[in-house]
Structure formats: C-alpha cells, structure tokens
Design a protein around this motif. Structure first.
Motif, PDB file in Angstrom:
ATOM      1  N   ALA A  79      47.149 -29.023  38.155  1.00  0.00           N
ATOM      2  CA  ALA A  79      45.835 -29.641  37.954  1.00  0.00           C
ATOM      3  C   ALA A  79      45.801 -31.084  38.447  1.00  0.00           C
ATOM      4  O   ALA A  79      44.729 -31.613  38.757  1.00  0.00           O
ATOM      5  CB  ALA A  79      45.456 -29.581  36.478  1.00  0.00           C
ATOM      6  N   LYS A  80      46.960 -31.715  38.543  1.00  0.00           N
ATOM      7  CA  LYS A  80      47.003 -33.087  39.056  1.00  0.00           C
ATOM      8  C   LYS A  80      46.799 -33.131  40.562  1.00  0.00           C
ATOM      9  O   LYS A  80      46.497 -34.179  41.121  1.00  0.00           O
ATOM     10  CB  LYS A  80      48.342 -33.735  38.692  1.00  0.00           C
ATOM     11  N   MET A  81      46.966 -31.976  41.222  1.00  0.00           N
ATOM     12  CA  MET A  81      46.838 -31.909  42.676  1.00  0.00           C
ATOM     13  C   MET A  81      45.599 -31.152  43.128  1.00  0.00           C
ATOM     14  O   MET A  81      45.139 -31.317  44.255  1.00  0.00           O
ATOM     15  CB  MET A  81      48.080 -31.216  43.265  1.00  0.00           C
ATOM     16  N   ILE A  82      45.072 -30.297  42.239  1.00  0.00           N
ATOM     17  CA  ILE A  82      43.990 -29.380  42.615  1.00  0.00           C
ATOM     18  C   ILE A  82      42.769 -29.611  41.734  1.00  0.00           C
ATOM     19  O   ILE A  82      42.867 -29.622  40.503  1.00  0.00           O
ATOM     20  CB  ILE A  82      44.453 -27.912  42.471  1.00  0.00           C
ATOM     21  N   GLY A  83      41.601 -29.770  42.371  1.00  0.00           N
ATOM     22  CA  GLY A  83      40.345 -29.858  41.642  1.00  0.00           C
ATOM     23  C   GLY A  83      39.620 -28.532  41.744  1.00  0.00           C
ATOM     24  O   GLY A  83      39.657 -27.887  42.786  1.00  0.00           O
ATOM     25  N   ARG A  84      38.955 -28.120  40.652  1.00  0.00           N
ATOM     26  CA  ARG A  84      38.242 -26.843  40.679  1.00  0.00           C
ATOM     27  C   ARG A  84      36.908 -26.956  39.960  1.00  0.00           C
ATOM     28  O   ARG A  84      36.839 -27.474  38.844  1.00  0.00           O
ATOM     29  CB  ARG A  84      39.085 -25.747  40.033  1.00  0.00           C
ATOM     30  N   VAL A  85      35.860 -26.487  40.621  1.00  0.00           N
ATOM     31  CA  VAL A  85      34.527 -26.453  40.023  1.00  0.00           C
ATOM     32  C   VAL A  85      34.121 -24.988  39.893  1.00  0.00           C
ATOM     33  O   VAL A  85      34.146 -24.243  40.875  1.00  0.00           O
ATOM     34  CB  VAL A  85      33.494 -27.217  40.875  1.00  0.00           C
ATOM     35  N   PHE A  86      33.740 -24.583  38.683  1.00  0.00           N
ATOM     36  CA  PHE A  86      33.415 -23.193  38.405  1.00  0.00           C
ATOM     37  C   PHE A  86      31.923 -22.905  38.571  1.00  0.00           C
ATOM     38  O   PHE A  86      31.096 -23.815  38.637  1.00  0.00           O
ATOM     39  CB  PHE A  86      33.821 -22.840  36.970  1.00  0.00           C
ATOM     40  N   LEU A 162      32.382 -34.906  40.601  1.00  0.00           N
ATOM     41  CA  LEU A 162      32.918 -36.264  40.580  1.00  0.00           C
ATOM     42  C   LEU A 162      34.217 -36.318  39.788  1.00  0.00           C
ATOM     43  O   LEU A 162      35.166 -37.013  40.177  1.00  0.00           O
ATOM     44  CB  LEU A 162      31.880 -37.213  39.981  1.00  0.00           C
ATOM     45  N   MET A 163      34.277 -35.565  38.677  1.00  0.00           N
ATOM     46  CA  MET A 163      35.502 -35.508  37.888  1.00  0.00           C
ATOM     47  C   MET A 163      36.683 -35.022  38.737  1.00  0.00           C
ATOM     48  O   MET A 163      37.814 -35.474  38.570  1.00  0.00           O
ATOM     49  CB  MET A 163      35.318 -34.570  36.690  1.00  0.00           C
ATOM     50  N   CYS A 164      36.398 -34.074  39.636  1.00  0.00           N
ATOM     51  CA  CYS A 164      37.455 -33.484  40.475  1.00  0.00           C
ATOM     52  C   CYS A 164      37.848 -34.361  41.650  1.00  0.00           C
ATOM     53  O   CYS A 164      38.907 -34.140  42.253  1.00  0.00           O
ATOM     54  CB  CYS A 164      36.994 -32.129  41.014  1.00  0.00           C
ATOM     55  N   THR A 165      36.998 -35.331  41.999  1.00  0.00           N
ATOM     56  CA  THR A 165      37.230 -36.067  43.260  1.00  0.00           C
ATOM     57  C   THR A 165      37.304 -37.582  43.115  1.00  0.00           C
ATOM     58  O   THR A 165      37.493 -38.277  44.104  1.00  0.00           O
ATOM     59  CB  THR A 165      36.119 -35.724  44.280  1.00  0.00           C
ATOM     60  N   LEU A 166      37.166 -38.124  41.889  1.00  0.00           N
ATOM     61  CA  LEU A 166      37.331 -39.570  41.712  1.00  0.00           C
ATOM     62  C   LEU A 166      38.718 -39.988  42.172  1.00  0.00           C
ATOM     63  O   LEU A 166      38.894 -41.007  42.833  1.00  0.00           O
ATOM     64  CB  LEU A 166      37.127 -39.952  40.239  1.00  0.00           C
ATOM     65  N   SER A 167      39.706 -39.184  41.788  1.00  0.00           N
ATOM     66  CA  SER A 167      41.051 -39.321  42.328  1.00  0.00           C
ATOM     67  C   SER A 167      41.197 -38.154  43.303  1.00  0.00           C
ATOM     68  O   SER A 167      41.193 -36.997  42.890  1.00  0.00           O
ATOM     69  CB  SER A 167      42.095 -39.220  41.207  1.00  0.00           C
ATOM     70  N   ILE A 168      41.246 -38.448  44.596  1.00  0.00           N
ATOM     71  CA  ILE A 168      41.122 -37.414  45.632  1.00  0.00           C
ATOM     72  C   ILE A 168      42.202 -36.339  45.466  1.00  0.00           C
ATOM     73  O   ILE A 168      43.402 -36.634  45.508  1.00  0.00           O
ATOM     74  CB  ILE A 168      41.211 -38.020  47.043  1.00  0.00           C
ATOM     75  N   LEU A 172      40.561 -28.882  46.947  1.00  0.00           N
ATOM     76  CA  LEU A 172      39.379 -28.693  46.110  1.00  0.00           C
ATOM     77  C   LEU A 172      38.939 -27.244  46.195  1.00  0.00           C
ATOM     78  O   LEU A 172      38.741 -26.713  47.286  1.00  0.00           O
ATOM     79  CB  LEU A 172      38.243 -29.612  46.579  1.00  0.00           C
ATOM     80  N   LEU A 173      38.795 -26.584  45.039  1.00  0.00           N
ATOM     81  CA  LEU A 173      38.368 -25.190  44.974  1.00  0.00           C
ATOM     82  C   LEU A 173      36.981 -25.122  44.348  1.00  0.00           C
ATOM     83  O   LEU A 173      36.781 -25.586  43.224  1.00  0.00           O
ATOM     84  CB  LEU A 173      39.353 -24.368  44.142  1.00  0.00           C
ATOM     85  N   LEU A 174      36.033 -24.547  45.072  1.00  0.00           N
ATOM     86  CA  LEU A 174      34.655 -24.411  44.608  1.00  0.00           C
ATOM     87  C   LEU A 174      34.377 -22.930  44.368  1.00  0.00           C
ATOM     88  O   LEU A 174      34.257 -22.156  45.312  1.00  0.00           O
ATOM     89  CB  LEU A 174      33.687 -24.991  45.642  1.00  0.00           C
ATOM     90  N   ASP A 175      34.296 -22.551  43.097  1.00  0.00           N
ATOM     91  CA  ASP A 175      34.189 -21.139  42.723  1.00  0.00           C
ATOM     92  C   ASP A 175      32.729 -20.782  42.463  1.00  0.00           C
ATOM     93  O   ASP A 175      32.280 -20.756  41.319  1.00  0.00           O
ATOM     94  CB  ASP A 175      35.046 -20.879  41.479  1.00  0.00           C
ATOM     95  N   GLU A 176      31.972 -20.544  43.550  1.00  0.00           N
ATOM     96  CA  GLU A 176      30.537 -20.245  43.452  1.00  0.00           C
ATOM     97  C   GLU A 176      29.821 -21.301  42.602  1.00  0.00           C
ATOM     98  O   GLU A 176      29.027 -20.990  41.724  1.00  0.00           O
ATOM     99  CB  GLU A 176      30.310 -18.851  42.862  1.00  0.00           C
ATOM    100  N   HIS A 177      30.082 -22.552  42.879  1.00  0.00           N
ATOM    101  CA  HIS A 177      29.640 -23.634  41.998  1.00  0.00           C
ATOM    102  C   HIS A 177      28.136 -23.895  42.021  1.00  0.00           C
ATOM    103  O   HIS A 177      27.641 -24.669  41.193  1.00  0.00           O
ATOM    104  CB  HIS A 177      30.410 -24.915  42.310  1.00  0.00           C
TER     105      HIS A 177
END
Length: 267
Positions: A79-86, A162-168, A172-177
């Motif tokens: 989770a420190k390396m990967i951002g995910r939006v559900f 923004l939560m997923c990308t403030l710290s790049i 980034l995984l976008l799950d039908e967001h």
C-alpha cells in the motif's frame, strides 16, 4: 516498471467450487504507461488488481514493481507503493473522519517518513491539502472539517484520488472508479484523473466497462477473458480501432459472440 510473470490463481482448489481466476498471465508496463482494462464479469479484472495489491498470494509466478519483487509482500507493505481507487465511493476512506483527517492519514501512510498521524494535521499540511483540492473545482477545499461520508460520490472520489496521489505512488489502480457516478460527474472525475496522471507521469491501470473510454483513455488497451489476456492493443492499431472493431476482434479470437450487456450498452 511493472512486470507480471506467469501468475496464476485458483480459488477453492480441489472442491466442486474450484474456480481458475488467473491463468499463467504475463504483462509488462513501462514507466508512465496508462493501460485501460476491459472484459466481461468474471474475466479476472479485479482479481488481477487484488493480486497486484496483495489481497491474496498468487499460486505461482512473480510480481515485480520498479525492480522490486513484491510477490510475497503483505498488502500493507504494498500500500505504500500502490494507490487504488474503487468503484464504490464509500471504499478506501474512513467515512466518519473529516476530509483533512483522511488526507493526513493517507499522506502519513504513503510517506517515506514515519511521521505520527497525530502530528500530520498541521496548519502547513492542511494548507497543502486545501490548495490541491482547490485545483479541481469540486467545492470541497473549504469543507476540510466535514466528515467525508457526507460528501457526494464525485467529491468523495476526488478526495480518494488525492489521497492516493499526494505522495506519488509507483502504481495507480483505478477499479471502475467512475462507474457509480452520474454521467456528468463521471466525466468530470475522469478529467481530473487524467490531469493528475499526466502531471505526475503516474504508471496507471484502469478497469472500465465503457468500450469507448477503454480506447480513448491512456496509451494501451487490454481485454481479459477467463483470467487470460485476449487482446493487447497500442499505437496505431489502437488509435484506429473502433468499438465494433474491438468486439469483432474478440469474437474472431474466441469463436463466439461478445455478449456482455453492460459493456454493449456503454457503446
């Protein structure tokens, strides 16, 4: 950047409910590449994301992110390396915490520095959060002390982005967001997504049921079926591809008609 080498996953192996979710799948993403993923229900789209995030351990194969083997790392470590939006705007956030608390929690978790959460909400950090939110004109930068559960779906998805990308993130995984949003809001959230990804050159994978979106967003399109990659399109071939062409190509390869109503109705 991301190397997926021959991964496989079977659920409830050895039972009457055995289900092969991923079959010997390999996939490489270059740094900054933006891949869209399409496929019928049960094709393996979210299962692939769960494998990358570490929601379960794969049965075989390797997952390498930015030259680091993460195959056996815990979900928390990844989770420190990967951002995910559900898809569900209620996922990925703490609804009873305020906007600034959610942003501070995410920033602290993803930061390379072990700053305690209690010291993460400072005047300086809140100003930083507000300035970033204000850029997207969603009317939430002046509501920092509002509980995030009180926001609209679109506002919540922007906060989550923004939560997923403030710290790049490295990925980034976008799950039908945008799937749960009304058309106008979905379009706006998609515009903001592209802006964030482009400005920060974030390596991104996005699941979508919208065939047109899959061909016009990002740099590459893959279609999954039965846990396998059926089609992998990029460059001029993708640029010249229409939605009907994509369906015909799938049908020719599978020797059957494409019959997913949700995808067909998105055309």
């Amino acid at each position: 950047m991301l190397e997926i080498k021959n991964i496989s996953k079977t659920f409830e192996k050895g039972t009457v409910n055995e289900h092969v979710a991923i079959k010997d799948m390999s996939l490489n993403l270059k740094d900054g590449e933006f891949i869209t993923i399409v496929g019928s229900n049960g094709a393996g789209k979210s299962t692939l994301f769960n494998a990358i995030c570490g929601s379960f351990m794969v049965d075989g194969g390797h997952i390498i992110l930015d030259n680091e083997e993460i195959t056996y790392k815990t979900e928390h470590a990844r989770a420190k390396m990967i951002g995910r939006v559900f898809q569900d705007p209620m996922k990925g956030t703490a609804p009873n915490m305020t906007i600034e608390e959610n942003l501070a929690l995410a920033y602290t978790r993803a930061s390379k520095h072990s700053t305690p959460f209690s010291r993460a909400i400072t005047k300086k950090s809140v100003k930083f959060f507000r300035e970033n939110l204000a850029r997207y004109n969603m009317g939430i930068e002046d509501r920092m002390k509002t509980k995030i559960g009180l926001l609209s779906g679109g506002q919540r998805q922007v906060v989550t982005l923004l939560m997923c990308t403030l710290s790049i993130p490295k990925l980034l995984l976008l799950d039908e967001h945008t799937a749960a949003l009304d058309p106008a809001t979905a379009e706006r959230v998609m515009e903001i997504t592209k802006q964030i990804v482009d400005e920060n050159n974030i390596t991104t994978m996005m699941i979508t049921h919208n065939l047109n979106q899959s061909l016009t967003t990002g740099t590459r399109t893959i279609m999954l079926d039965g846990g396998e990659i059926m089609l992998d399109l990029s460059g001029r071939e993708r640029d010249e591809m229409t939605m009907d062409d994509l369906i015909k190509m799938y049908s020719a390869k599978k020797q059957k008609q494409f019959d997913n109503d949700r995808i067909l109705l998105s055309r």
